[in-house]
Design a protein around this motif. Sequence first.
Motif, PDB file in Angstrom:
ATOM      1  N   LYS A 199      27.997  24.267  62.794  1.00 57.01           N
ATOM      2  CA  LYS A 199      26.594  25.009  62.681  1.00 57.01           C
ATOM      3  C   LYS A 199      26.851  26.350  63.445  1.00 57.01           C
ATOM      4  CE  LYS A 199      22.188  23.977  64.593  1.00 57.01           C
ATOM      5  NZ  LYS A 199      21.499  24.669  63.660  1.00 57.01           N
ATOM      6  N   GLY A 200      26.158  27.356  63.144  1.00 59.17           N
ATOM      7  CA  GLY A 200      25.711  28.600  64.029  1.00 59.17           C
ATOM      8  C   GLY A 200      25.895  29.637  63.134  1.00 59.17           C
ATOM      9  N   LYS A 201      26.148  29.745  61.652  1.00 59.97           N
ATOM     10  CA  LYS A 201      26.577  30.947  60.938  1.00 59.97           C
ATOM     11  C   LYS A 201      25.390  31.607  60.783  1.00 59.97           C
ATOM     12  CE  LYS A 201      28.341  27.891  58.007  1.00 59.97           C
ATOM     13  NZ  LYS A 201      28.430  26.898  58.842  1.00 59.97           N
ATOM     14  N   THR A 214      22.571  31.232  62.290  1.00 55.82           N
ATOM     15  CA  THR A 214      21.836  31.650  63.630  1.00 55.82           C
ATOM     16  C   THR A 214      22.453  32.747  64.345  1.00 55.82           C
ATOM     17  OG1 THR A 214      21.635  29.135  63.848  1.00 55.82           O
ATOM     18  CG2 THR A 214      21.122  30.318  65.625  1.00 55.82           C
ATOM     19  N   TYR A 234      28.358  31.074  49.703  1.00 60.95           N
ATOM     20  CA  TYR A 234      28.070  29.836  48.894  1.00 60.95           C
ATOM     21  C   TYR A 234      28.049  30.369  47.675  1.00 60.95           C
ATOM     22  CZ  TYR A 234      27.254  26.991  53.144  1.00 60.95           C
ATOM     23  OH  TYR A 234      27.856  26.609  54.379  1.00 60.95           O
ATOM     24  N   GLU A 249      33.519  22.655  63.799  1.00 59.27           N
ATOM     25  CA  GLU A 249      32.524  21.619  64.286  1.00 59.27           C
ATOM     26  C   GLU A 249      33.249  20.797  65.281  1.00 59.27           C
ATOM     27  OE1 GLU A 249      30.153  19.208  61.308  1.00 59.27           O
ATOM     28  OE2 GLU A 249      31.655  17.636  62.117  1.00 59.27           O
TER      29      GLU A 249
HETATM   30  P1  ATP Z   1      22.491  27.262  60.957  1.00 63.48           P
HETATM   31  O1  ATP Z   1      21.402  27.539  60.006  1.00 63.48           O
HETATM   32  O2  ATP Z   1      21.944  26.215  61.662  1.00 63.48           O
HETATM   33  O3  ATP Z   1      22.839  28.339  62.064  1.00 63.48           O
HETATM   34  P2  ATP Z   1      24.965  27.366  59.531  1.00 63.48           P
HETATM   35  O4  ATP Z   1      24.404  28.536  58.976  1.00 63.48           O
HETATM   36  O5  ATP Z   1      26.044  27.490  60.132  1.00 63.48           O
HETATM   37  O6  ATP Z   1      23.714  26.531  60.165  1.00 63.48           O
HETATM   38  P3  ATP Z   1      24.924  26.277  56.680  1.00 63.48           P
HETATM   39  O7  ATP Z   1      26.086  25.863  56.163  1.00 63.48           O
HETATM   40  O8  ATP Z   1      24.089  27.400  56.127  1.00 63.48           O
HETATM   41  O9  ATP Z   1      25.092  26.322  58.190  1.00 63.48           O
HETATM   42  O10 ATP Z   1      24.005  24.910  56.602  1.00 63.48           O
HETATM   43  C1  ATP Z   1      22.739  25.009  57.028  1.00 63.48           C
HETATM   44  C2  ATP Z   1      22.323  23.499  57.383  1.00 63.48           C
HETATM   45  O11 ATP Z   1      23.296  22.586  57.242  1.00 63.48           O
HETATM   46  C3  ATP Z   1      21.662  23.504  58.897  1.00 63.48           C
HETATM   47  O12 ATP Z   1      20.316  22.844  58.841  1.00 63.48           O
HETATM   48  C4  ATP Z   1      22.641  23.114  59.578  1.00 63.48           C
HETATM   49  O13 ATP Z   1      22.161  22.474  60.844  1.00 63.48           O
HETATM   50  C5  ATP Z   1      23.425  22.009  58.684  1.00 63.48           C
HETATM   51  N1  ATP Z   1      24.792  21.963  59.081  1.00 63.48           N
HETATM   52  C6  ATP Z   1      25.484  22.862  59.475  1.00 63.48           C
HETATM   53  N2  ATP Z   1      26.668  22.430  59.696  1.00 63.48           N
HETATM   54  C7  ATP Z   1      26.587  21.312  59.878  1.00 63.48           C
HETATM   55  C8  ATP Z   1      27.661  20.089  59.790  1.00 63.48           C
HETATM   56  N3  ATP Z   1      28.768  20.697  60.305  1.00 63.48           N
HETATM   57  N4  ATP Z   1      27.410  18.980  59.681  1.00 63.48           N
HETATM   58  C9  ATP Z   1      26.174  18.654  59.068  1.00 63.48           C
HETATM   59  N5  ATP Z   1      25.275  19.678  59.177  1.00 63.48           N
HETATM   60  C10 ATP Z   1      25.384  20.884  59.061  1.00 63.48           C
END
Ligand code: ATP
Length: 178
Positions: A17-19, A21, A113, A161
């Motif tokens: 998580k965090g991309k 953000t 994606y 993760e």
């Molecule tokens: P965020 O928007 O929280 O920074 P992200 O951009 O890293 O997350 P994405 O792949 O865009 O992640 O997915 C967005 C959603 O999926 C968010 O709700 C996030 O919490 C969730 N998510 C991200 N990583 C994981 C994970 N490893 N397992 C489950 N859910 C995840």
Amino acid sequence: MTDARRGLILINTGPGKGKTTAAMGTGLRAVGNGMRVLMLQFLKGSWHYGELDAVQAFGGNWVMKQMGRGFVKIGGAETDPEDIRMVEAAWEEARQAIFSGDWDMVILDEINYAIGYNMLDPARVVEALQQKPEMVHVILTGRNAHPSLIEIADTVTEMREVKHAYQKGILAQRGIEY
Ligand code: ATP
Ligand code: MG
């Protein structure tokens, strides 16, 4: 080493998580420096994210737009032509924004994606980024960034993760995920 100012290509990828953000954090930093930030969200659309309202505090200096409809069926033959059309429109707007001179930073959220689902040819993105105006910063987010994009990027961060609340069955929380 050089302290000359220049626009960078950044990628936030990986399964943790965090991309998105981190991209928004960078946008906040940029807008605080008087820079103009455009964030286009590929594929997103059905959820209302808090950040959509938050950036309005910055007026036209930080504009965020959802360019999708939030739910995409994955898989070549099954991909809905409407989603492909929306990705195409998002990319066209992104490309124009990068070259327009109107923005100091363009964030292409979840574009990895769209590429990974074969909805957008990475070669088109590579070509545009190689020709981009020198001072524009571009940030691309999403898992599984295409190798050709990693190749041309300046800064690539892979979120790893360690654990995620989802694994305990905790669903998306307000203020954390949206
Ligand atoms: P965020 O928007 O929280 O920074 P992200 O951009 O890293 O997350 P994405 O792949 O865009 O992640 O997915 C967005 C959603 O999926 C968010 O709700 C996030 O919490 C969730 N998510 C991200 N990583 C994981 C994970 N490893 N397992 C489950 N859910 C995840
Ligand atoms: Mg994201």
